[in-house]
Design a protein around this motif. Structure first.
Motif, mmCIF file in Angstrom:
data_model
loop_
_atom_site.group_PDB
_atom_site.id
_atom_site.type_symbol
_atom_site.label_atom_id
_atom_site.label_comp_id
_atom_site.label_asym_id
_atom_site.label_seq_id
_atom_site.Cartn_x
_atom_site.Cartn_y
_atom_site.Cartn_z
ATOM 1 N N PHE A 1 0.828 -1.206 0.000
ATOM 2 C CA PHE A 1 0.000 0.000 0.000
ATOM 3 C C PHE A 1 0.862 1.256 0.000
ATOM 4 O O PHE A 1 0.529 2.250 -0.639
ATOM 5 N N LEU B 1 0.611 4.103 -2.845
ATOM 6 C CA LEU B 1 0.326 5.501 -2.537
ATOM 7 C C LEU B 1 1.417 6.415 -3.084
ATOM 8 O O LEU B 1 1.141 7.539 -3.514
ATOM 9 N N THR C 1 -0.230 10.617 1.014
ATOM 10 C CA THR C 1 -1.389 9.929 1.567
ATOM 11 C C THR C 1 -0.948 8.755 2.417
ATOM 12 O O THR C 1 -0.030 8.028 2.046
ATOM 13 N N VAL C 2 -1.590 8.588 3.583
ATOM 14 C CA VAL C 2 -1.360 7.412 4.421
ATOM 15 C C VAL C 2 -2.704 6.852 4.861
ATOM 16 O O VAL C 2 -3.703 7.578 4.948
ATOM 17 N N CYS C 3 -2.715 5.549 5.132
ATOM 18 C CA CYS C 3 -3.938 4.887 5.588
ATOM 19 C C CYS C 3 -4.173 5.135 7.077
ATOM 20 O O CYS C 3 -3.254 5.497 7.822
ATOM 21 N N GLU C 4 -5.410 4.934 7.504
ATOM 22 C CA GLU C 4 -5.772 5.087 8.910
ATOM 23 C C GLU C 4 -4.829 4.262 9.797
ATOM 24 O O GLU C 4 -4.417 3.164 9.429
ATOM 25 N N ASP D 1 -1.775 4.863 10.366
ATOM 26 C CA ASP D 1 -0.384 5.138 9.995
ATOM 27 C C ASP D 1 -0.055 6.600 10.279
ATOM 28 O O ASP D 1 -0.932 7.434 10.464
ATOM 29 N N ARG E 1 -12.732 9.551 3.504
ATOM 30 C CA ARG E 1 -12.697 8.657 2.336
ATOM 31 C C ARG E 1 -13.471 9.290 1.192
ATOM 32 O O ARG E 1 -14.582 9.797 1.382
ATOM 33 N N THR F 1 -8.310 3.740 -2.746
ATOM 34 C CA THR F 1 -7.233 4.124 -1.837
ATOM 35 C C THR F 1 -7.421 3.438 -0.490
ATOM 36 O O THR F 1 -8.498 3.480 0.081
ATOM 37 N N CYS F 2 -6.378 2.781 0.005
ATOM 38 C CA CYS F 2 -6.427 2.112 1.319
ATOM 39 C C CYS F 2 -7.672 1.238 1.451
ATOM 40 O O CYS F 2 -8.595 1.539 2.230
ATOM 41 N N TYR G 1 -8.447 7.300 5.272
ATOM 42 C CA TYR G 1 -7.071 7.652 4.938
ATOM 43 C C TYR G 1 -6.918 9.168 5.036
ATOM 44 O O TYR G 1 -7.910 9.906 5.080
ATOM 45 N N SER H 1 -4.974 12.487 3.272
ATOM 46 C CA SER H 1 -4.203 13.056 2.162
ATOM 47 C C SER H 1 -3.853 14.496 2.497
ATOM 48 O O SER H 1 -4.714 15.256 2.946
#
Length: 305
Positions: free
Chosen positions: A3, A7, A26-29, A31, A53, A58-59, A106, A108
């Motif tokens: 992921f 990204l 961008t990072v996922c929840e 992170d 979202r 994405t994620c 996520y 951004s």
């Protein structure tokens, strides 16, 4: 790992598709997003941020909605990062609140590395900022508090880790979009972030040239639409929902000409910054009613990056 690589590829594609020279990360929840400026003398300026979202790709994870965004996103990331050479923010409900229950989110962030002018004054003094005629102030960072023992050392120092959380909001609302402004470094303006400590106010700012700045105004109950051509993205410098004269949108009742919704700037920035176009209603339901019984208008100053 997969992921993170995906990204990174998306970030590169976004930057190539627009004329914007900054960056999007961008990072996922759960992170942590870390951003930095590599060149000496440059600091971070967060243009847009969204924790929520907006798509299903994405994620990937549980997705009940693809139209959710924490309204605090931009304000939180700007306060954590603006004016610093590097910063880290965790993509979590604890930091932003939960804008969409049971949906995997996520974060951004769109940002740039810029050079700023800096100015500071000690507590009880007045800070004055100015740009050349026709240019407009854009506040990047502000801190009323104390972070060392050497700046303004003439008073008692109980803490060197104190900062008024209202600092950026207060100075932006007072100064953004104007050619000059003055603001008192005092507890009455910012609140007291560290009782018994002699504080100071530091501000980082830019002067936006008249050629770069655009403006638009709509009357209450109308929708304000902004857009940029040729792949540019919006950056809102100043916004005011209220009334400051009797001429603009003069077709309704006017009880006050000194009224302004304090959250005007952050609401318009959250709706528009980082996008190629946006639309926002000039209404009490969006901004609150800063002067009951007065017909208001929404005035916005912005630039296309």
């Amino acid at each position: 790992m997969y992921f993170a690589l995906l990204l990174s590829i998306v970030t590169v594609l976004v930057n190539l598709a627009s004329g914007f020279e900054g960056d999007v990360q961008t990072v996922c929840e759960h992170d942590t997003l870390s951003i930095s400026c590599c060149d000496d003398g440059y600091v971070l300026s967060v243009i847009a941020a969204s924790y929520g979202r907006h798509d299903r790709t994405t994620c990937p994870g549980p997705t009940l909605t693809t139209s959710c965004d924490a309204s605090s996103s931009l304000n939180v990331v700007q306060k954590a990062c603006n004016g610093k050479s590097s910063c880290s923010v965790t993509a979590s409900n604890f930091v932003f609140g939960d804008p969409c229950f049971l949906t995997f989110k996520y974060m951004s962030v769109t940002y740039d590395c810029i050079q700023v002018e800096e100015k500071g004054v000690c507590e009880h003094q007045t800070l004055s900022l100015s740009c050349n005629d026709g240019d407009a102030l854009s506040i990047v960072s502000a801190s009323y508090g104390r972070h060392d023992r050497t700046t303004c050392p003439s008073g008692p120092i109980v803490s060197t880790a104190c900062h008024a959380g209202t600092s950026l909001d207060v100075v932006q609302n007072k100064c953004n979009g104007k050619s000059s402004c003055s603001i008192a470094a005092s507890n009455s303006v910012f609140g007291d972030p560290c009782w018994g400590t002699f504080k100071y106010l530091n501000v980082g700012y830019q002067c936006i040239t008249d050629a770069q700045e655009k403006s638009k105004t709509v009357c209450e109950h109308q929708a304000l639409s902004l857009s940029c051509d040729n792949g540019g993205i919006l950056y809102v410098i100043a916004a005011s929902y209220g009334r400051h004269d009797r001429v603009t949108c003069g077709s309704g009742p006017i009880i006050s000409t000194t009224c302004h919704a304090g959250k005007s700037l952050i609401v318009v920035q959250q709706a528009c910054n980082g996008k190629s176009s946006c639309s926002i209603n000039a209404s009490n339901s969006v901004f609150g009613d800063p002067c009951v019984g007065t017909f208001k208008y929404l005035a916005v100053k912005y630039q296309c990056l």
